[in-house]
Design a protein around this motif. Structure first.
Motif, mmCIF file in Angstrom:
data_model
loop_
_atom_site.group_PDB
_atom_site.id
_atom_site.type_symbol
_atom_site.label_atom_id
_atom_site.label_comp_id
_atom_site.label_asym_id
_atom_site.label_seq_id
_atom_site.Cartn_x
_atom_site.Cartn_y
_atom_site.Cartn_z
ATOM 1 N N GLN A 81 0.839 -1.198 0.000
ATOM 2 C CA GLN A 81 0.000 0.000 0.000
ATOM 3 C C GLN A 81 0.866 1.236 0.000
ATOM 4 O O GLN A 81 1.858 1.315 0.740
ATOM 5 N N ARG A 82 0.471 2.213 -0.795
ATOM 6 C CA ARG A 82 1.183 3.488 -0.887
ATOM 7 C C ARG A 82 0.692 4.398 0.242
ATOM 8 O O ARG A 82 -0.496 4.670 0.369
ATOM 9 N N ILE A 83 1.654 4.882 1.054
ATOM 10 C CA ILE A 83 1.318 5.749 2.194
ATOM 11 C C ILE A 83 1.911 7.124 1.909
ATOM 12 O O ILE A 83 3.107 7.265 1.708
ATOM 13 N N THR A 84 1.051 8.155 1.928
ATOM 14 C CA THR A 84 1.498 9.517 1.624
ATOM 15 C C THR A 84 1.375 10.456 2.813
ATOM 16 O O THR A 84 1.795 11.607 2.722
ATOM 17 N N ASP A 85 0.844 9.991 3.943
ATOM 18 C CA ASP A 85 0.689 10.843 5.122
ATOM 19 C C ASP A 85 2.082 11.175 5.669
ATOM 20 O O ASP A 85 2.807 10.301 6.155
ATOM 21 N N LEU A 86 2.472 12.466 5.582
ATOM 22 C CA LEU A 86 3.831 12.864 5.965
ATOM 23 C C LEU A 86 4.138 12.582 7.424
ATOM 24 O O LEU A 86 5.270 12.248 7.770
ATOM 25 N N ARG A 87 3.153 12.734 8.287
ATOM 26 C CA ARG A 87 3.397 12.461 9.709
ATOM 27 C C ARG A 87 3.711 10.976 9.939
ATOM 28 O O ARG A 87 4.465 10.638 10.833
ATOM 29 N N THR A 88 3.159 10.102 9.128
ATOM 30 C CA THR A 88 3.407 8.662 9.253
ATOM 31 C C THR A 88 4.750 8.272 8.641
ATOM 32 O O THR A 88 5.486 7.463 9.215
ATOM 33 N N ILE A 89 5.087 8.851 7.485
ATOM 34 C CA ILE A 89 6.295 8.409 6.775
ATOM 35 C C ILE A 89 7.547 9.197 7.137
ATOM 36 O O ILE A 89 8.648 8.816 6.761
ATOM 37 N N TYR A 90 7.381 10.302 7.861
ATOM 38 C CA TYR A 90 8.538 11.156 8.196
ATOM 39 C C TYR A 90 9.678 10.366 8.863
ATOM 40 O O TYR A 90 10.835 10.485 8.450
ATOM 41 N N PRO A 91 9.416 9.548 9.894
ATOM 42 C CA PRO A 91 10.538 8.796 10.509
ATOM 43 C C PRO A 91 11.267 7.895 9.507
ATOM 44 O O PRO A 91 12.481 7.755 9.564
ATOM 45 N N GLU A 92 10.534 7.291 8.585
ATOM 46 C CA GLU A 92 11.164 6.428 7.579
ATOM 47 C C GLU A 92 12.040 7.250 6.635
ATOM 48 O O GLU A 92 13.124 6.817 6.241
ATOM 49 N N LEU A 93 11.562 8.446 6.271
ATOM 50 C CA LEU A 93 12.344 9.313 5.390
ATOM 51 C C LEU A 93 13.639 9.750 6.073
ATOM 52 O O LEU A 93 14.696 9.799 5.442
ATOM 53 N N ILE A 94 13.566 10.062 7.358
ATOM 54 C CA ILE A 94 14.764 10.464 8.110
ATOM 55 C C ILE A 94 15.757 9.308 8.154
ATOM 56 O O ILE A 94 16.960 9.495 7.980
ATOM 57 N N ARG A 95 15.267 8.091 8.378
ATOM 58 C CA ARG A 95 16.171 6.922 8.389
ATOM 59 C C ARG A 95 16.856 6.754 7.040
ATOM 60 O O ARG A 95 18.040 6.460 6.964
ATOM 61 N N ALA A 96 16.096 6.929 5.960
ATOM 62 C CA ALA A 96 16.674 6.801 4.617
ATOM 63 C C ALA A 96 17.735 7.872 4.387
ATOM 64 O O ALA A 96 18.792 7.600 3.819
ATOM 65 N N GLU A 97 17.465 9.105 4.837
ATOM 66 C CA GLU A 97 18.455 10.178 4.706
ATOM 67 C C GLU A 97 19.722 9.857 5.482
ATOM 68 O O GLU A 97 20.836 10.082 4.990
ATOM 69 N N LYS A 98 19.562 9.332 6.679
ATOM 70 C CA LYS A 98 20.729 8.991 7.492
ATOM 71 C C LYS A 98 21.552 7.889 6.824
ATOM 72 O O LYS A 98 22.778 7.915 6.861
ATOM 73 N N LEU A 99 20.878 6.933 6.220
ATOM 74 C CA LEU A 99 21.585 5.858 5.532
ATOM 75 C C LEU A 99 22.374 6.421 4.352
ATOM 76 O O LEU A 99 23.545 6.090 4.156
ATOM 77 N N VAL A 100 21.748 7.313 3.586
ATOM 78 C CA VAL A 100 22.439 7.922 2.452
ATOM 79 C C VAL A 100 23.629 8.747 2.931
ATOM 80 O O VAL A 100 24.713 8.697 2.353
#
Length: 190
Positions: free
Chosen positions: A126-145
């Motif tokens: 399922q595609r999730i676009t709610d920024l409050r829900t996906i924000y922690p995942e985006l931060i983890r991806a940024e840290k990995l990069v």
């Protein structure tokens, strides 16, 4: 209780040969000090030709000498002024960082999420676009990069280390979330 010592043949009357012969006998009995062992190593390293009865020991003591720890070079500041200037520069940098974070003010949720508008993740199909829900995942991806980018910086590698392992460990060291780092380490290293 008498200690049995090995006998090394002595054919010469040379005082140095006699001293080295005695030291070799002590060495074979395990009774030499590190300074005495160094004396034996120096003797064989500096004497192009030793007494015939000592020549059979040359190769053995050459090998032992190669195992002796090499003196480490200690780098000292040449001038105390360099140390003082370095300390002052570090203090100024620290003050600038504190001032930047103090004066910038807190971020509001709108400004925090603004740069991620249009982002999404796919979880369980399922595609999730709610920024409050996906924000922690985006931060983890940024840290990995960021960690991977940091890993591409020059890294000092010992001769017994694998380059890929060193780069992965360096990248994982820059991840603040220990659980994420452990998960990635387990996935990437196995």
């Amino acid at each position: 209780m008498t200690k049995k010592t090995r006998q090394i043949p002595q054919n010469g009357s040379d005082a140095t040969t006699g001293r080295i012969t005695a030291l070799i006998a002590s060495f074979m009995d395990g009774a030499t000090t590190p300074a005495e062992e160094q004396e034996i190593y120096r003797f064989f390293a500096s004497a192009p030709q030793a007494a015939p009865e000592l020549e059979p020991y040359r190769q053995m003591f050459g090998w032992y000498a190669s195992l002796a720890p090499k003196p480490r070079r200690i780098v000292w500041y040449r001038h105390k002024a360099v140390a003082a200037i370095s300390g002052i520069a570090a203090s100024i940098a620290l003050l600038a960082a504190i001032a930047t974070f103090t004066l910038s003010g807190p971020e509001t949720p709108d400004t925090l999420y603004a740069s991620y508008t249009g982002s999404y993740i796919v979880r369980n199909g399922q595609r999730i676009t709610d920024l409050r829900t996906i924000y922690p995942e985006l931060i983890r991806a940024e840290k990995l990069v960021d960690s991977i980018a940091a890993a591409t910086a020059p890294v000092e590698i010992r001769h017994d280390e694998n380059l890929e392992t060193v780069m992965l460990e360096d990248a994982l060291a820059h991840i603040d979330d220990p659980q994420l780092a452990m998960l990635l380490r387990r996935e990437l290293m196995e």
